[in-house]
Write an enzyme that holds these catalytic residues in place. Structure first.
Site, PDB file in Angstrom:
ATOM      1  N   PHE A 100       0.709  -1.312  -0.150  1.00  0.00           N
ATOM      2  CA  PHE A 100      -0.071  -0.082  -0.086  1.00  0.00           C
ATOM      3  C   PHE A 100       0.851   1.207   0.020  1.00  0.00           C
ATOM      4  O   PHE A 100       0.347   2.324   0.195  1.00  0.00           O
ATOM      5  CB  PHE A 100      -1.141   0.136   1.194  1.00  0.00           C
ATOM      6  CG  PHE A 100      -0.194  -0.136   2.561  1.00  0.00           C
ATOM      7  CD1 PHE A 100       0.472   0.870   3.036  1.00  0.00           C
ATOM      8  CD2 PHE A 100      -0.203  -1.460   2.992  1.00  0.00           C
ATOM      9  CE1 PHE A 100       1.075   0.764   4.319  1.00  0.00           C
ATOM     10  CE2 PHE A 100       0.327  -1.726   4.333  1.00  0.00           C
ATOM     11  CZ  PHE A 100       1.088  -0.332   5.053  1.00  0.00           C
ATOM     12  N   ASN A 158      -7.752   6.181   7.591  1.00  0.00           N
ATOM     13  CA  ASN A 158      -8.019   6.094   8.940  1.00  0.00           C
ATOM     14  C   ASN A 158      -8.056   7.401   9.981  1.00  0.00           C
ATOM     15  O   ASN A 158      -7.891   7.292  11.015  1.00  0.00           O
ATOM     16  CB  ASN A 158      -7.374   4.939   9.399  1.00  0.00           C
ATOM     17  CG  ASN A 158      -5.772   5.286   9.666  1.00  0.00           C
ATOM     18  OD1 ASN A 158      -5.371   6.327   9.076  1.00  0.00           O
ATOM     19  ND2 ASN A 158      -5.031   4.517   9.922  1.00  0.00           N
ATOM     20  N   HIS A 161      -2.930   9.789  12.113  1.00  0.00           N
ATOM     21  CA  HIS A 161      -1.742   8.934  12.169  1.00  0.00           C
ATOM     22  C   HIS A 161      -1.229   9.320  13.526  1.00  0.00           C
ATOM     23  O   HIS A 161      -1.381  10.421  14.131  1.00  0.00           O
ATOM     24  CB  HIS A 161      -0.687   9.106  11.187  1.00  0.00           C
ATOM     25  CG  HIS A 161       0.602   8.693  11.806  1.00  0.00           C
ATOM     26  ND1 HIS A 161       1.138   7.513  11.438  1.00  0.00           N
ATOM     27  CD2 HIS A 161       1.573   9.511  12.350  1.00  0.00           C
ATOM     28  CE1 HIS A 161       2.145   7.257  12.017  1.00  0.00           C
ATOM     29  NE2 HIS A 161       2.503   8.658  12.433  1.00  0.00           N
TER      30      HIS A 161
HETATM   31  P1  CMP Z   1      -0.760   5.376  10.075  1.00  0.00           P
HETATM   32  O1  CMP Z   1      -0.874   5.287  11.319  1.00  0.00           O
HETATM   33  O2  CMP Z   1      -0.772   6.605   9.319  1.00  0.00           O
HETATM   34  O3  CMP Z   1       0.498   4.298   9.748  1.00  0.00           O
HETATM   35  C1  CMP Z   1       0.817   3.655   8.470  1.00  0.00           C
HETATM   36  C2  CMP Z   1      -0.393   4.087   7.474  1.00  0.00           C
HETATM   37  O4  CMP Z   1      -0.637   3.031   6.432  1.00  0.00           O
HETATM   38  C3  CMP Z   1      -1.629   3.553   8.193  1.00  0.00           C
HETATM   39  O5  CMP Z   1      -1.931   4.618   9.279  1.00  0.00           O
HETATM   40  C4  CMP Z   1      -2.876   3.335   7.112  1.00  0.00           C
HETATM   41  O6  CMP Z   1      -3.230   4.759   6.357  1.00  0.00           O
HETATM   42  C5  CMP Z   1      -1.976   2.929   6.151  1.00  0.00           C
HETATM   43  N1  CMP Z   1      -2.196   1.343   5.908  1.00  0.00           N
HETATM   44  C6  CMP Z   1      -1.861   0.529   6.799  1.00  0.00           C
HETATM   45  N2  CMP Z   1      -2.281  -0.719   6.522  1.00  0.00           N
HETATM   46  C7  CMP Z   1      -2.825  -0.694   5.126  1.00  0.00           C
HETATM   47  C8  CMP Z   1      -3.277  -1.438   4.414  1.00  0.00           C
HETATM   48  N3  CMP Z   1      -3.336  -2.838   4.488  1.00  0.00           N
HETATM   49  N4  CMP Z   1      -3.826  -1.103   3.336  1.00  0.00           N
HETATM   50  C9  CMP Z   1      -3.764   0.224   2.936  1.00  0.00           C
HETATM   51  N5  CMP Z   1      -3.190   1.234   3.938  1.00  0.00           N
HETATM   52  C10 CMP Z   1      -2.731   0.693   4.970  1.00  0.00           C
END
Ligand code: CMP
Length: 325
Positions: A100, A158, A161
């Protein structure tokens, strides 16, 4: 110094690096007075870094409000943008190689983001529990009260972060609060809004930000500053000799951090001034109860927010903070 009560100062503001006002003197907390104080305070002075993601711009106020409501202090806040792919690649370095990664770094460049440094006991663990699981769908299912359940869309989008460890906090804070992450101000069609220190101290800044966004104004730049007296006097110089409460107004601006914003709309200065309301909150409460000063103001000096008065001063006041400082 003799022991004496210090009205207005709360324990929430007592952490290293904080600038507090003690009997009209601005003091920066640089160390602990003794071992007992160190042990007592270090336990409650955990820190973490959080970043409100691009698609949650419109929810920024609600997210900041939830952060305060969960007991955090905000010691740094800045809106900025990942303007180069290398900035996003560097920030998310540890996910390089993940399937991703390309989507994540592209998404993070899609709009402005707001980064905050948070202070609370066990800040890293606390924030992660307030946010809920990484995947917003899982958050909705297993942690319905969490921020990702409320504001997240899917596993990538989400909402917020949060640093995963103390080392990540140091690294991510260092990257985001470096000069390469500049302000996002446009310096046109704009007015300057300052959320005054008393509102920030009361943990209500998120509610002001939310009210501004819900009213349809754009917040195109935003940063937390702690003004010293000469800076506040210079910025508010036009009121010197005009407003009888000038001295009190400067004092009110220097008791703690404030949050400065560039606010944009057609006719920004005039329309935003209408939304802010009369200078005196008593008058505002009686005549214009839906204005910011009616809702967040207490007195003529602690009147919630400052806004630019004259249309030609909008860009100048914004430049004072986002271009000159
Ligand atoms: P964040 O806390 O910003 O840290 C890493 C980011 O990668 C996470 O939140 C999500 O936005 C993204 N992320 C993690 N796992 C996945 C996944 N399986 N598919 C897409 N995005 C992901």
């Amino acid at each position: 110094m003799k022991r004496m009560p210090c009205p207005g100062l709360t324990q929430r503001e007592l952490y290293l690096g904080s600038i507090v006002n003690v009997h009209a003197r601005q003091l920066k907390l640089v160390d602990y007075g003794d071992l007992f104080t160190r042990n007592k305070f270090e336990a409650q002075a955990g820190r973490t870094f959080a970043l409100i993601k691009p698609d949650c711009y419109i929810q920024t106020g609600k997210i900041v409000d939830a952060i305060y409501k969960n007991g955090f202090s905000i010691s740094k806040l800045k809106m900025s943008k990942f303007t180069k792919p290398s900035q996003a690649d560097d920030f998310y370095e540890k996910h390089k190689g993940a399937p991703f990664f390309a989507d994540l770094t592209t998404y993070m460049q899609s709009d402005v983001v707001t980064g905050v440094e948070l202070v609370s006991p066990n800040a890293i663990e606390c924030l992660r529990s307030v946010l809920g699981p990484t995947d917003s769908a899982e958050a909705k299912r297993d942690a319905p009260g969490s921020l990702r359940a409320h504001f997240g869309t899917d596993v990538m989008r989400n909402a917020v972060h949060a640093s995963a460890s103390s080392a990540d906090y140091q690294r991510e804070l260092g990257i985001f609060f470096s000069p390469q992450f500049g302000p996002t101000a446009a310096f046109n069609n704009c007015t300057c809004c300052i959320i005054k220190p008393h509102v920030v101290q009361d943990g209500l800044a998120g509610q002001v930000i939310d009210a501004i966004l819900q009213e349809g104004f754009e917040i195109s730049s935003m940063q937390m500053f702690t003004l010293d007296k000469p800076t506040a006097e210079e910025f508010f110089e036009v009121y010197k000799g005009v407003l009888p409460e000038f001295v009190g107004m400067i004092e009110a601006m220097t008791i703690g951090p404030c949050i400065v914003m560039e606010v944009r709309q057609e006719n920004a200065v005039e329309s935003f001034r209408q939304f802010v309301g009369p200078m005196d909150p008593e008058i505002a409460k009686n005549l214009r109860p839906n204005t910011l000063r009616a809702k967040f103001g207490h007195t003529r000096t602690n009147n919630g927010v400052h806004c630019t008065d004259l249309p030609e001063d909008g860009p100048l006041e914004v430049e004072y903070f986002f271009s000159i400082q």
